[in-house]
Design a protein around this motif. Structure first.
Motif, PDB file in Angstrom:
ATOM      1  N   GLN A 124      -3.904  -9.599 -41.302  1.00  0.00           N
ATOM      2  CA  GLN A 124      -4.988  -9.155 -41.088  1.00  0.00           C
ATOM      3  C   GLN A 124      -6.240  -8.650 -40.890  1.00  0.00           C
ATOM      4  O   GLN A 124      -7.427  -8.602 -40.645  1.00  0.00           O
ATOM      5  CB  GLN A 124      -4.165  -8.382 -39.314  1.00  0.00           C
ATOM      6  CG  GLN A 124      -3.988  -8.915 -38.272  1.00  0.00           C
ATOM      7  CD  GLN A 124      -3.738  -7.849 -37.209  1.00  0.00           C
ATOM      8  OE1 GLN A 124      -3.105  -7.013 -38.178  1.00  0.00           O
ATOM      9  NE2 GLN A 124      -3.638  -7.814 -36.082  1.00  0.00           N
ATOM     10  N   PHE A 125      -5.275  -7.827 -42.087  1.00  0.00           N
ATOM     11  CA  PHE A 125      -6.779  -6.488 -43.204  1.00  0.00           C
ATOM     12  C   PHE A 125      -7.829  -7.582 -43.228  1.00  0.00           C
ATOM     13  O   PHE A 125      -9.331  -7.391 -42.821  1.00  0.00           O
ATOM     14  CB  PHE A 125      -6.024  -5.834 -43.318  1.00  0.00           C
ATOM     15  CG  PHE A 125      -6.831  -5.175 -44.591  1.00  0.00           C
ATOM     16  CD1 PHE A 125      -7.874  -4.101 -44.388  1.00  0.00           C
ATOM     17  CD2 PHE A 125      -6.716  -5.797 -45.980  1.00  0.00           C
ATOM     18  CE1 PHE A 125      -8.240  -3.589 -45.895  1.00  0.00           C
ATOM     19  CE2 PHE A 125      -8.237  -5.070 -46.904  1.00  0.00           C
ATOM     20  CZ  PHE A 125      -8.738  -3.834 -47.143  1.00  0.00           C
ATOM     21  N   VAL A 126      -7.940  -8.700 -44.389  1.00  0.00           N
ATOM     22  CA  VAL A 126      -7.846  -9.685 -44.954  1.00  0.00           C
ATOM     23  C   VAL A 126      -9.753 -10.358 -44.006  1.00  0.00           C
ATOM     24  O   VAL A 126     -10.357 -10.379 -44.428  1.00  0.00           O
ATOM     25  CB  VAL A 126      -7.138 -10.301 -45.909  1.00  0.00           C
ATOM     26  CG1 VAL A 126      -8.380 -11.487 -45.397  1.00  0.00           C
ATOM     27  CG2 VAL A 126      -6.658  -9.944 -46.676  1.00  0.00           C
ATOM     28  N   VAL A 153     -12.174 -12.292 -44.784  1.00  0.00           N
ATOM     29  CA  VAL A 153     -12.217 -12.905 -46.216  1.00  0.00           C
ATOM     30  C   VAL A 153     -11.280 -13.565 -45.740  1.00  0.00           C
ATOM     31  O   VAL A 153     -10.404 -13.484 -44.409  1.00  0.00           O
ATOM     32  CB  VAL A 153     -11.422 -11.827 -47.244  1.00  0.00           C
ATOM     33  CG1 VAL A 153     -10.655 -13.306 -48.739  1.00  0.00           C
ATOM     34  CG2 VAL A 153     -13.038 -10.958 -48.012  1.00  0.00           C
ATOM     35  N   VAL A 154     -11.282 -15.521 -45.945  1.00  0.00           N
ATOM     36  CA  VAL A 154     -10.100 -15.483 -45.684  1.00  0.00           C
ATOM     37  C   VAL A 154      -9.268 -16.256 -47.123  1.00  0.00           C
ATOM     38  O   VAL A 154     -10.118 -16.336 -47.596  1.00  0.00           O
ATOM     39  CB  VAL A 154     -10.255 -17.022 -44.571  1.00  0.00           C
ATOM     40  CG1 VAL A 154     -11.476 -17.585 -45.101  1.00  0.00           C
ATOM     41  CG2 VAL A 154      -9.274 -18.265 -44.238  1.00  0.00           C
ATOM     42  N   HIS A 155      -7.970 -16.206 -47.432  1.00  0.00           N
ATOM     43  CA  HIS A 155      -7.423 -16.654 -48.172  1.00  0.00           C
ATOM     44  C   HIS A 155      -7.233 -18.150 -48.915  1.00  0.00           C
ATOM     45  O   HIS A 155      -7.813 -18.609 -49.567  1.00  0.00           O
ATOM     46  CB  HIS A 155      -5.907 -16.229 -48.444  1.00  0.00           C
ATOM     47  CG  HIS A 155      -4.985 -16.201 -49.346  1.00  0.00           C
ATOM     48  ND1 HIS A 155      -4.520 -17.434 -49.587  1.00  0.00           N
ATOM     49  CD2 HIS A 155      -4.505 -15.202 -50.025  1.00  0.00           C
ATOM     50  CE1 HIS A 155      -3.482 -16.843 -51.053  1.00  0.00           C
ATOM     51  NE2 HIS A 155      -4.012 -15.403 -50.939  1.00  0.00           N
ATOM     52  N   ARG A 156      -6.566 -18.718 -47.895  1.00  0.00           N
ATOM     53  CA  ARG A 156      -6.524 -20.129 -47.761  1.00  0.00           C
ATOM     54  C   ARG A 156      -5.638 -20.673 -48.740  1.00  0.00           C
ATOM     55  O   ARG A 156      -5.907 -22.143 -48.938  1.00  0.00           O
ATOM     56  CB  ARG A 156      -8.447 -21.238 -47.932  1.00  0.00           C
ATOM     57  CG  ARG A 156      -9.192 -20.493 -46.900  1.00  0.00           C
ATOM     58  CD  ARG A 156     -10.267 -21.386 -47.290  1.00  0.00           C
ATOM     59  NE  ARG A 156     -11.013 -21.138 -48.580  1.00  0.00           N
ATOM     60  CZ  ARG A 156     -12.593 -22.324 -48.829  1.00  0.00           C
ATOM     61  NH1 ARG A 156     -12.398 -22.795 -48.198  1.00  0.00           N
ATOM     62  NH2 ARG A 156     -11.965 -21.815 -49.863  1.00  0.00           N
ATOM     63  N   ASP A 157      -4.854 -20.448 -48.857  1.00  0.00           N
ATOM     64  CA  ASP A 157      -3.553 -20.434 -49.699  1.00  0.00           C
ATOM     65  C   ASP A 157      -2.399 -19.645 -50.168  1.00  0.00           C
ATOM     66  O   ASP A 157      -2.008 -19.317 -50.921  1.00  0.00           O
ATOM     67  CB  ASP A 157      -4.198 -20.686 -51.775  1.00  0.00           C
ATOM     68  CG  ASP A 157      -2.742 -21.679 -51.874  1.00  0.00           C
ATOM     69  OD1 ASP A 157      -2.204 -22.601 -51.039  1.00  0.00           O
ATOM     70  OD2 ASP A 157      -2.808 -21.078 -53.162  1.00  0.00           O
ATOM     71  N   ILE A 181      -0.605  -9.598 -51.541  1.00  0.00           N
ATOM     72  CA  ILE A 181      -0.389 -11.253 -51.344  1.00  0.00           C
ATOM     73  C   ILE A 181      -1.177 -11.687 -52.682  1.00  0.00           C
ATOM     74  O   ILE A 181      -2.040 -10.398 -52.485  1.00  0.00           O
ATOM     75  CB  ILE A 181      -1.506 -11.541 -49.656  1.00  0.00           C
ATOM     76  CG1 ILE A 181      -0.188 -11.836 -48.208  1.00  0.00           C
ATOM     77  CG2 ILE A 181      -2.037 -12.933 -50.271  1.00  0.00           C
ATOM     78  CD1 ILE A 181      -1.158 -11.463 -47.513  1.00  0.00           C
ATOM     79  N   ILE A 182      -0.657 -12.451 -53.197  1.00  0.00           N
ATOM     80  CA  ILE A 182      -1.805 -12.878 -54.735  1.00  0.00           C
ATOM     81  C   ILE A 182      -2.741 -13.708 -54.383  1.00  0.00           C
ATOM     82  O   ILE A 182      -2.757 -14.410 -53.806  1.00  0.00           O
ATOM     83  CB  ILE A 182      -0.763 -12.463 -55.659  1.00  0.00           C
ATOM     84  CG1 ILE A 182       0.224 -13.807 -55.689  1.00  0.00           C
ATOM     85  CG2 ILE A 182       0.044 -10.985 -55.750  1.00  0.00           C
ATOM     86  CD1 ILE A 182       0.826 -13.971 -57.198  1.00  0.00           C
ATOM     87  N   ASP A 183      -3.534 -14.081 -55.570  1.00  0.00           N
ATOM     88  CA  ASP A 183      -4.445 -15.239 -56.353  1.00  0.00           C
ATOM     89  C   ASP A 183      -5.312 -15.796 -54.505  1.00  0.00           C
ATOM     90  O   ASP A 183      -5.273 -16.450 -53.701  1.00  0.00           O
ATOM     91  CB  ASP A 183      -3.468 -16.291 -56.767  1.00  0.00           C
ATOM     92  CG  ASP A 183      -4.113 -17.372 -56.467  1.00  0.00           C
ATOM     93  OD1 ASP A 183      -5.328 -17.503 -57.262  1.00  0.00           O
ATOM     94  OD2 ASP A 183      -2.915 -19.021 -57.198  1.00  0.00           O
ATOM     95  N   PHE A 184      -6.308 -14.448 -54.849  1.00  0.00           N
ATOM     96  CA  PHE A 184      -7.049 -15.565 -53.824  1.00  0.00           C
ATOM     97  C   PHE A 184      -8.255 -16.453 -54.172  1.00  0.00           C
ATOM     98  O   PHE A 184     -10.149 -16.570 -54.024  1.00  0.00           O
ATOM     99  CB  PHE A 184      -8.368 -14.039 -54.281  1.00  0.00           C
ATOM    100  CG  PHE A 184      -7.746 -13.599 -52.216  1.00  0.00           C
ATOM    101  CD1 PHE A 184      -8.226 -13.659 -51.068  1.00  0.00           C
ATOM    102  CD2 PHE A 184      -6.784 -12.205 -52.710  1.00  0.00           C
ATOM    103  CE1 PHE A 184      -7.319 -12.102 -50.127  1.00  0.00           C
ATOM    104  CE2 PHE A 184      -5.411 -12.242 -52.078  1.00  0.00           C
ATOM    105  CZ  PHE A 184      -6.073 -11.693 -50.752  1.00  0.00           C
ATOM    106  N   GLY A 185      -7.665 -17.373 -55.025  1.00  0.00           N
ATOM    107  CA  GLY A 185      -8.571 -17.933 -56.080  1.00  0.00           C
ATOM    108  C   GLY A 185      -9.083 -19.654 -55.064  1.00  0.00           C
ATOM    109  O   GLY A 185     -10.302 -20.065 -55.145  1.00  0.00           O
ATOM    110  N   PRO A 234      -7.017 -20.810 -37.112  1.00  0.00           N
ATOM    111  CA  PRO A 234      -5.787 -21.805 -36.812  1.00  0.00           C
ATOM    112  C   PRO A 234      -5.365 -22.224 -38.263  1.00  0.00           C
ATOM    113  O   PRO A 234      -4.164 -22.605 -38.824  1.00  0.00           O
ATOM    114  CB  PRO A 234      -6.371 -22.743 -35.891  1.00  0.00           C
ATOM    115  CG  PRO A 234      -7.834 -22.845 -35.892  1.00  0.00           C
ATOM    116  CD  PRO A 234      -7.829 -21.319 -36.550  1.00  0.00           C
ATOM    117  N   LEU A 235      -5.636 -22.561 -39.556  1.00  0.00           N
ATOM    118  CA  LEU A 235      -5.045 -22.486 -40.002  1.00  0.00           C
ATOM    119  C   LEU A 235      -4.312 -21.335 -41.428  1.00  0.00           C
ATOM    120  O   LEU A 235      -3.143 -22.242 -41.875  1.00  0.00           O
ATOM    121  CB  LEU A 235      -6.496 -22.967 -41.239  1.00  0.00           C
ATOM    122  CG  LEU A 235      -5.831 -22.897 -43.896  1.00  0.00           C
ATOM    123  CD1 LEU A 235      -5.971 -24.374 -43.786  1.00  0.00           C
ATOM    124  CD2 LEU A 235      -7.227 -22.481 -44.546  1.00  0.00           C
ATOM    125  N   SER A 236      -4.822 -20.759 -41.426  1.00  0.00           N
ATOM    126  CA  SER A 236      -3.579 -19.489 -41.732  1.00  0.00           C
ATOM    127  C   SER A 236      -3.050 -19.438 -41.079  1.00  0.00           C
ATOM    128  O   SER A 236      -1.640 -19.072 -41.309  1.00  0.00           O
ATOM    129  CB  SER A 236      -4.670 -18.347 -41.433  1.00  0.00           C
ATOM    130  OG  SER A 236      -5.589 -18.212 -42.255  1.00  0.00           O
TER     131      SER A 236
END
Length: 307
Positions: free
Chosen positions: A155-157, A162-166, A183-187, A221-223
């Motif tokens: 929710q914060f992200v 920003v969307v993490h996508r992984d 949550i780590i790795d925003f690559g 929807p992806l998240s």
């Protein structure tokens, strides 16, 4: 804090940056940090242990080779483009960060080495993949404790563009003393937008049917789909889908005894049609999520939480 599946020999591989300095800082990296042994390596680059010289703070140093960067962007006051990951993490840091999102403390561009991202390094941490591998399927109360933190972090992200996508078990680390997660790795991350995305660099078995079939998806929807896969993983000990056809069928088979409320939430998140999936707010107000609020268990009363 990084997956053991990508671990290399820590004794034989170290990052040497003594002779090179940061491009955007008056002081070079080696004047501010000491870099130690390799912690893990993968498609994203390599992560090393490190220490901030001013106060001894333990950090993680993520090295990203420039030729592996897929998306670049520009930052105010910085002449050269930087990897999108740096811009996303800096955006989240500038608004104060979140307790369940890893924080970038500093970054450097170094000659011949690409980019170095200095990240906070939570003590006594283990990624969720290894946590589940050691313990098997988690009790629902513990799964809920982790899952609520992850959803609130997303929710914060999202609120900050920003969307993490992984989202997956390997990209969540747990402090095994406090049971707090990050949550780590925003690559694989990207700026959040309402329109569809036509590229995906996340993990296939966490990707939704619309990506598998049409190579297109929307951020929320992806998240939410990935969260459904993750919650199944938490309570069943493994992910629900391994092959594209299984993803398209979107019908998880529960391999463990799981409450009806939890099953209902997972199935809702794993709805075939993106528009049928819940929002993050819907997830947090689901009966299963609300069920654990009144009698939250303390870390000491949960089974097998200490290493």
């Amino acid at each position: 804090m990084w997956s053991e599946r990508d671990m290399l020999d820590k004794r034989s591989v170290e990052l040497h940056v003594e002779e090179i300095g940061g491009k955007h800082e008056k002081e070079p990296f080696s004047s501010r940090y000491r870099c130690g042994p390799l912690l893990g390596s993968g498609g994203f680059g390599s992560v090393f242990s490190g220490q901030r010289l001013s106060d001894g703070l333990q950090v993680a140093v993520k090295q990203i080779c420039s030729d592996r960067v897929q998306h670049w962007t520009r930052l105010p006051g910085v002449l050269r483009p930087v990897p999108m990951e740096i811009a996303l993490l800096q955006r989240l840091s500038e608004v104060g960060g979140h307790s369940s999102v890893i924080r970038m403390l500093d970054w450097f561009e170094v000659e011949g080495r690409g980019f170095l991202l200095v990240m906070e390094r939570p003590p006594q941490s283990q990624d969720l993949f290894d946590f589940i591998t050691e313990r098997g399927a988690l009790p629902e109360r513990l799964a809920l404790r982790f899952f609520r933190q992850i959803v609130e972090a997303l929710q914060f992200v999202h609120a900050h563009g920003v969307v993490h996508r992984d989202i997956k078990d390997e990209n969540i680390v747990v402090d095994t003393r406090t049971l707090e997660v990050k949550i780590i790795d925003f690559g694989s991350g990207a700026p959040l937008k309402e329109s569809a995305y036509g590229e995906f660099e996340g993990t296939r078995v966490y990707s939704p049917p619309e990506w598998v079939q049409t190579r297109s998806y929307h951020a929320v929807p992806l998240s939410v789909w990935s969260l459904g896969v993750l919650l199944f993983d938490l309570v069943c000990g493994d992910i629900p889908f391994e092959h594209d056809q299984e993803i398209i069928e979107a019908t998880p088979t529960f391999t463990r005894r799981v409450s009806k409320e939890c099953q209902a939430l997972i199935r809702w998140c794993l709805s075939y049609r993106p528009e049928d999936r819940p929002s993050l707010e819907d997830i947090l107000s689901h009966p299963w999520m609300e069920g654990g609020e009144e009698e939250e268990e303390e870390p000491s009363s949960l089974p097998s939480v200490s290493l």
